[in-house]
Design a protein around this motif. Structure first.
Motif, short mmCIF file in Angstrom:
data_model
loop_
_atom_site.label_atom_id
_atom_site.label_comp_id
_atom_site.label_asym_id
_atom_site.label_seq_id
_atom_site.Cartn_x
_atom_site.Cartn_y
_atom_site.Cartn_z
N HIS A 1 -7.80 11.51 4.79
CA HIS A 1 -8.71 12.11 3.82
C HIS A 1 -7.97 12.72 2.63
CE1 HIS A 1 -11.85 11.79 6.98
NE2 HIS A 1 -12.64 11.70 5.96
N LYS B 1 -6.83 9.87 0.37
CA LYS B 1 -7.97 9.26 -0.31
C LYS B 1 -8.51 10.17 -1.41
CE LYS B 1 -9.81 6.04 3.14
NZ LYS B 1 -10.99 5.72 4.00
N VAL C 1 -6.86 3.95 -2.20
CA VAL C 1 -7.78 3.04 -1.53
C VAL C 1 -6.95 1.95 -0.85
CG1 VAL C 1 -9.68 1.41 -1.79
CG2 VAL C 1 -9.57 3.43 -3.26
N ASP D 1 0.82 -1.21 0.00
CA ASP D 1 0.00 0.00 0.00
C ASP D 1 0.86 1.27 0.00
OD1 ASP D 1 -2.44 -1.22 -0.19
OD2 ASP D 1 -2.81 -1.28 1.96
#
Length: 301
Positions: A274, A277, A282, A209
């Motif tokens: 936030h 994103k 994701v 990630d």
């Protein structure tokens, strides 16, 4: 045209995964690190760890991106050797930015910073507006390097951004929580004793990630010397994480805590992601599955 990127710290944990990630995407990947040769980069520059010079790389090639994934990543080492940590995490960033200013002004700079800049947060989840209050030399020096990125953007128009990475884990990380837990398990398979009381929490993010987050930032972020949190957005206690890890190795091993806090360690972390994103990130790695992957690696090396 194939994008060109140089990854400083290409042989380290995060750096080596970034090399693989962008190589698989078909990018032209260059590396720089302290080893005599690279395991993955055909175009590689060896640097002196305490007298690093990057001029050869930037005079020989024009890069679209430069990622700083090098430096010292150990909080305890920064406590014992603060000036060494300063050289690795601040001075080397300054030299990189100066070489970009002199020789490759169109190169976008990505500084891998750390959530250590927040110290013990006043509120959770931690957003990028949270006051900076490091509790270790490592945290302070990451913050100083962030300010260098802002300086070079505002004064010299060098596009840069700092990514405040939370608790990254995964294959090839030969230090920190899971590495230490495993080696204590090898010493005593009945019970592992760790620092703290187990209620400490972290926002764990799997190495895969991290690579995806860097890619999203490079594609969509504004490189104005600002900062972005990079995490999973979930809070997990150390006790929960270690119990899951040990369960994947040996369901019989217990974990206990000595109630001693290591200098420089914050109590609780959970990130507000936030901003990340909004760029299209994701989180894609389930914690249990990623821990399973980590266990498979660590038990077979």
């Amino acid at each position: 045209m194939t994008p060109s990127i140089i990854i400083i710290g290409s042989e380290g944990f995060i750096g080596s995964h970034l090399v693989e990630y962008f190589t698989e995407k078909g990018w032209q990947v260059h590396g720089a690190d302290i080893l005599s040769q690279s395991k993955a980069c055909s175009q590689y520059y060896q640097v002196d760890p305490q007298n690093a010079r990057y001029t050869a790389a930037f005079t020989n090639h024009q890069f679209e991106y430069c990622i700083f994934a090098g430096g010292n990543g150990s909080v305890p080492l920064s406590v014992g050797k603060p000036f060494f940590d300063y050289e690795m995490n601040v001075y080397n960033v300054a030299k990189l930015l100066e070489d970009i200013r002199l020789y490759n002004q169109n190169c976008k700079f990505i500084h891998l910073s750390s959530a250590a800049v927040y110290g013990n947060p006043g509120y959770l989840p931690i957003d990028e507006k949270h006051p900076v209050q490091p509790v270790s030399p490592y945290g302070w020096h990451k913050y100083l390097a962030e300010n260098l990125c802002l300086e070079y953007f505002q004064l010299h128009h060098i596009a840069g951004i700092s990514l405040r990475i939370f608790s990254v884990y995964g294959e090839r990380l030969r230090k920190q929580l899971f590495w230490d837990t495993y080696h204590k398990y090898l010493e005593n398979a009945a019970e592992v004793t760790l620092f703290g009381d187990g209620t400490e929490s972290r926002d764990f993010i799997y190495i895969t990630d991290i690579c995806k987050a860097v890619d999203v930032v490079m594609a969509n972020a504004v490189f104005d010397g600002g900062v972005i949190n990079v995490a999973n957005g979930e809070e997990t206690t150390i006790k929960q994480a270690v119990e899951l890890f040990l369960a994947k190795i040996d369901g019989q091993c217990k974990v206990s805590f000595n109630n001693i806090t290591k200098e420089g360690d914050p109590k609780n972390w959970k990130a507000d992601i936030h901003k990340l994103k909004a760029l299209g990130f994701v989180p894609g790695s389930a914690f249990e599955e990623s821990i399973k992957n980590t266990v498979q690696w660590i038990t077979t090396i």
